[in-house]
Design an enzyme around this catalytic site. Structure first.
Site, PDB file in Angstrom:
ATOM      1  N   ALA A 128       0.837  -1.210   0.000  1.00 22.10           N
ATOM      2  CA  ALA A 128       0.000   0.000   0.000  1.00 22.10           C
ATOM      3  C   ALA A 128       0.866   1.251   0.000  1.00 22.10           C
ATOM      4  O   ALA A 128       0.613   2.202  -0.750  1.00 22.10           O
ATOM      5  CB  ALA A 128      -0.933  -0.008   1.210  1.00 22.10           C
ATOM      6  N   TYR A 129       1.886   1.252   0.838  1.00 22.22           N
ATOM      7  CA  TYR A 129       2.786   2.406   0.904  1.00 22.22           C
ATOM      8  C   TYR A 129       3.522   2.595  -0.422  1.00 22.22           C
ATOM      9  O   TYR A 129       3.562   3.706  -0.976  1.00 22.22           O
ATOM     10  CB  TYR A 129       3.785   2.211   2.040  1.00 22.22           C
ATOM     11  N   SER A 130       4.092   1.508  -0.949  1.00 30.60           N
ATOM     12  CA  SER A 130       4.857   1.599  -2.195  1.00 30.60           C
ATOM     13  C   SER A 130       3.984   2.097  -3.337  1.00 30.60           C
ATOM     14  O   SER A 130       4.378   2.986  -4.107  1.00 30.60           O
ATOM     15  CB  SER A 130       5.454   0.234  -2.540  1.00 30.60           C
TER      16      SER A 130
END
Length: 231
Positions: A137-139
């Site tokens: 999700a962050y990437s």
């Protein structure tokens, strides 16, 4: 060219209560820029939920046009295999990291264009380029920030307003306080300098990108990765 700023310049820094945002506020204020920090956390000049369009509009109306916008508000999101990520956790990560950046740019870019000068610096991540395992999700959200910045930079290229992104590797900041230690250890092991970045180091790059010293770069991504970036 030395890093100078227009006389009376105002900077709005989201996520400004701590970490990279607070460091950016310190550096820019030290250069004579009027700084307004915005955050949901205590200690900022104004409270702002970057995911709420009405809250963004309220802050825009309160502080008026700005010359510099630093979108530093962000979250790491879930540390889990993609197949185990809860949809609401995924959406929350995108709401803060991507929607927040979009809403602030949409609100404040027109005032910069009207004034004929502006600098927008969006905080992305080296994870946007390489993709961190157990941080999908962050990437993915930070990759979206990079694409947004590239598009915006091209849209504003002839207006005097520049939009660039900074992509740090892991930084010793409050945002990483709850990050899985194994993920931080992996990041450090992949960094040729063998350490995490410091907020002040990222802030110096942001301050330069926010200045008159940068005049022929927009829609670009500047790494601050201790040598980790491959491209």
């Amino acid at each position: 060219m030395a890093a100078t700023y227009p006389e009376g310049a105002t900077a709005l820094i989201t996520g400004g209560a701590g970490g990279i945002g607070a460091a950016c506020a310190t550096v820019l204020a030290g250069a004579g820029v009027r700084v307004v920090t915005a955050d949901v956390a205590a200690g900022a000049d104004v409270r702002l939920d970057v995911t709420d369009p009405d809250d963004v509009e309220r802050v825009r109306a309160e502080i008026g046009p700005v010359d510099i916008l630093v979108n530093s508000a962000g979250v790491v999101g879930p540390s889990a295999l993609l197949v185990d990520v809860d949809l609401e956790q995924w959406r929350r990560t995108f709401r803060i990291n991507v929607d927040g950046t979009f809403l602030l740019c949409r609100a404040f870019a027109p005032g910069m264009v009207a004034g004929g000068w502006g600098r927008i610096v969006n905080l992305a991540s080296i994870a946007a380029k390489g993709g961190n395992p157990i941080q999908s999700a962050y990437s993915a959200s930070k990759a979206a920030v990079i694409a947004l910045t590239k598009s915006l930079g091209r849209e504003l290229a002839t207006t005097g307003v520049l939009a660039n992104a900074v992509a740090p590797a892991a930084v010793a900041s409050p945002m990483n306080a709850d990050t899985d230690p194994a993920i931080l250890a992996r990041s450090q092991s992949l960094t040729p300098m063998g350490r995490m970045g410091m907020p002040e180091e990222i802030a110096e790059l942001v301050a330069w990108l926010s200045s008159n010293a940068v005049s022929f770069s927009t829609g670009a991504v500047y790494d601050a990765s201790g040598g980790r970036a491959d491209y």
